[in-house]
Design a protein around this motif. Structure first.
Motif, PDB file in Angstrom:
ATOM      1  N   GLU A   9       0.612  11.948  -3.873  1.00  0.00           N
ATOM      2  CA  GLU A   9      -0.643  12.688  -3.791  1.00  0.00           C
ATOM      3  C   GLU A   9      -1.778  11.793  -3.275  1.00  0.00           C
ATOM      4  N   TYR A  10      -1.823  10.569  -3.760  1.00  0.00           N
ATOM      5  CA  TYR A  10      -2.852   9.625  -3.323  1.00  0.00           C
ATOM      6  C   TYR A  10      -2.705   9.342  -1.835  1.00  0.00           C
ATOM      7  N   ARG A  11      -1.474   9.053  -1.399  1.00  0.00           N
ATOM      8  CA  ARG A  11      -1.233   8.779   0.016  1.00  0.00           C
ATOM      9  C   ARG A  11      -1.610   9.982   0.882  1.00  0.00           C
ATOM     10  N   GLU A  12      -1.290  11.178   0.401  1.00  0.00           N
ATOM     11  CA  GLU A  12      -1.639  12.386   1.157  1.00  0.00           C
ATOM     12  C   GLU A  12      -3.148  12.539   1.298  1.00  0.00           C
ATOM     13  N   GLN A  13      -3.892  12.188   0.249  1.00  0.00           N
ATOM     14  CA  GLN A  13      -5.350  12.287   0.315  1.00  0.00           C
ATOM     15  C   GLN A  13      -5.916  11.301   1.329  1.00  0.00           C
ATOM     16  N   GLN A  19      -6.980  12.229   9.057  1.00  0.00           N
ATOM     17  CA  GLN A  19      -6.736  13.395   9.908  1.00  0.00           C
ATOM     18  C   GLN A  19      -7.976  14.261  10.068  1.00  0.00           C
ATOM     19  N   SER A  20      -8.915  14.142   9.134  1.00  0.00           N
ATOM     20  CA  SER A  20     -10.149  14.921   9.232  1.00  0.00           C
ATOM     21  C   SER A  20     -11.163  14.277  10.180  1.00  0.00           C
ATOM     22  N   GLY A  21     -10.816  13.089  10.719  1.00  0.00           N
ATOM     23  CA  GLY A  21     -11.690  12.472  11.701  1.00  0.00           C
ATOM     24  C   GLY A  21     -12.238  11.112  11.337  1.00  0.00           C
ATOM     25  N   ARG A  22     -12.020  10.669  10.106  1.00  0.00           N
ATOM     26  CA  ARG A  22     -12.511   9.347   9.721  1.00  0.00           C
ATOM     27  C   ARG A  22     -11.611   8.277  10.307  1.00  0.00           C
ATOM     28  N   ILE A  24      -9.356   4.882  10.547  1.00  0.00           N
ATOM     29  CA  ILE A  24      -8.430   4.205   9.649  1.00  0.00           C
ATOM     30  C   ILE A  24      -9.127   3.035   8.965  1.00  0.00           C
ATOM     31  N   THR A  25      -9.912   2.285   9.719  1.00  0.00           N
ATOM     32  CA  THR A  25     -10.594   1.110   9.179  1.00  0.00           C
ATOM     33  C   THR A  25     -11.575   1.491   8.071  1.00  0.00           C
ATOM     34  N   SER A  26     -12.353   2.551   8.292  1.00  0.00           N
ATOM     35  CA  SER A  26     -13.345   2.930   7.275  1.00  0.00           C
ATOM     36  C   SER A  26     -12.678   3.438   6.001  1.00  0.00           C
ATOM     37  N   VAL A  27     -11.614   4.214   6.141  1.00  0.00           N
ATOM     38  CA  VAL A  27     -10.900   4.719   4.963  1.00  0.00           C
ATOM     39  C   VAL A  27     -10.239   3.565   4.219  1.00  0.00           C
ATOM     40  N   ALA A  28      -9.582   2.678   4.972  1.00  0.00           N
ATOM     41  CA  ALA A  28      -8.923   1.531   4.341  1.00  0.00           C
ATOM     42  C   ALA A  28      -9.929   0.673   3.576  1.00  0.00           C
ATOM     43  N   LYS A  29     -11.066   0.417   4.188  1.00  0.00           N
ATOM     44  CA  LYS A  29     -12.091  -0.420   3.547  1.00  0.00           C
ATOM     45  C   LYS A  29     -12.632   0.251   2.289  1.00  0.00           C
ATOM     46  N   GLU A  30     -12.909   1.548   2.382  1.00  0.00           N
ATOM     47  CA  GLU A  30     -13.481   2.278   1.240  1.00  0.00           C
ATOM     48  C   GLU A  30     -12.542   2.275   0.033  1.00  0.00           C
ATOM     49  N   PHE A  31     -11.227   2.351   0.284  1.00  0.00           N
ATOM     50  CA  PHE A  31     -10.273   2.448  -0.816  1.00  0.00           C
ATOM     51  C   PHE A  31      -9.544   1.138  -1.096  1.00  0.00           C
ATOM     52  N   GLY A  32      -9.975   0.065  -0.445  1.00  0.00           N
ATOM     53  CA  GLY A  32      -9.385  -1.236  -0.706  1.00  0.00           C
ATOM     54  C   GLY A  32      -7.947  -1.363  -0.243  1.00  0.00           C
ATOM     55  N   LEU A  42       0.103   7.313   7.644  1.00  0.00           N
ATOM     56  CA  LEU A  42      -0.174   8.322   8.656  1.00  0.00           C
ATOM     57  C   LEU A  42       1.086   8.602   9.477  1.00  0.00           C
ATOM     58  N   LYS A  43       1.789   7.555   9.844  1.00  0.00           N
ATOM     59  CA  LYS A  43       3.023   7.714  10.613  1.00  0.00           C
ATOM     60  C   LYS A  43       4.080   8.460   9.802  1.00  0.00           C
ATOM     61  N   GLU A  44       4.226   8.105   8.527  1.00  0.00           N
ATOM     62  CA  GLU A  44       5.183   8.794   7.655  1.00  0.00           C
ATOM     63  C   GLU A  44       4.857  10.280   7.556  1.00  0.00           C
ATOM     64  N   ALA A  45       3.587  10.592   7.407  1.00  0.00           N
ATOM     65  CA  ALA A  45       3.173  11.989   7.277  1.00  0.00           C
ATOM     66  C   ALA A  45       3.481  12.772   8.548  1.00  0.00           C
TER      67      ALA A  45
END
Length: 95
Positions: A9-13, A19-22, A24-32, A42-45
């Motif tokens: 569930e976490y990975r899907e979020q 996928q909503s447009g953010r 990868i770098t910003s999402v990765a940084k925000e969630f550590g 993303l590739k797995e999904a």
């Protein structure tokens, strides 16, 4: 260093955010997270066949139901075992 495990569930979020447009770098940084981790998720999904998530959720629900049934049966077996051993046997009358 121990490898961290994240729930599906976490990975899907995280994937949904990308996928909503953010970025990868910003999402990765925000969630550590490492950028590459998010890329891998993303590739797995994208490689998963349609309906995979629904199938996994259904299997998880069924697994939970089966575990609950197992627990009930174990408790019933334990109850029957204790009542069987505590029954009083009729005394034989030696007249």
């Amino acid at each position: 260093m121990a490898r961290k495990h994240y729930s599906l569930e976490y990975r899907e979020q995280i994937v949904a955010l990308v996928q909503s447009g953010r970025s990868i770098t910003s999402v990765a940084k925000e969630f550590g997270l490492a950028d590459q981790t998010v890329r891998n998720w993303l590739k797995e999904a994208q490689e998963r066949p349609l309906g995979w998530r629904e199938r996994e959720r259904a299997l998880r629900r069924e697994n939970a139901r089966l575990e609950e049934e197992r627990d009930v049966l174990a408790k019933a077996a334990a109850w029957f075992a204790t009542t069987e051993t505590t029954k009083t046997r009729p005394r034989s009358s030696s007249s």
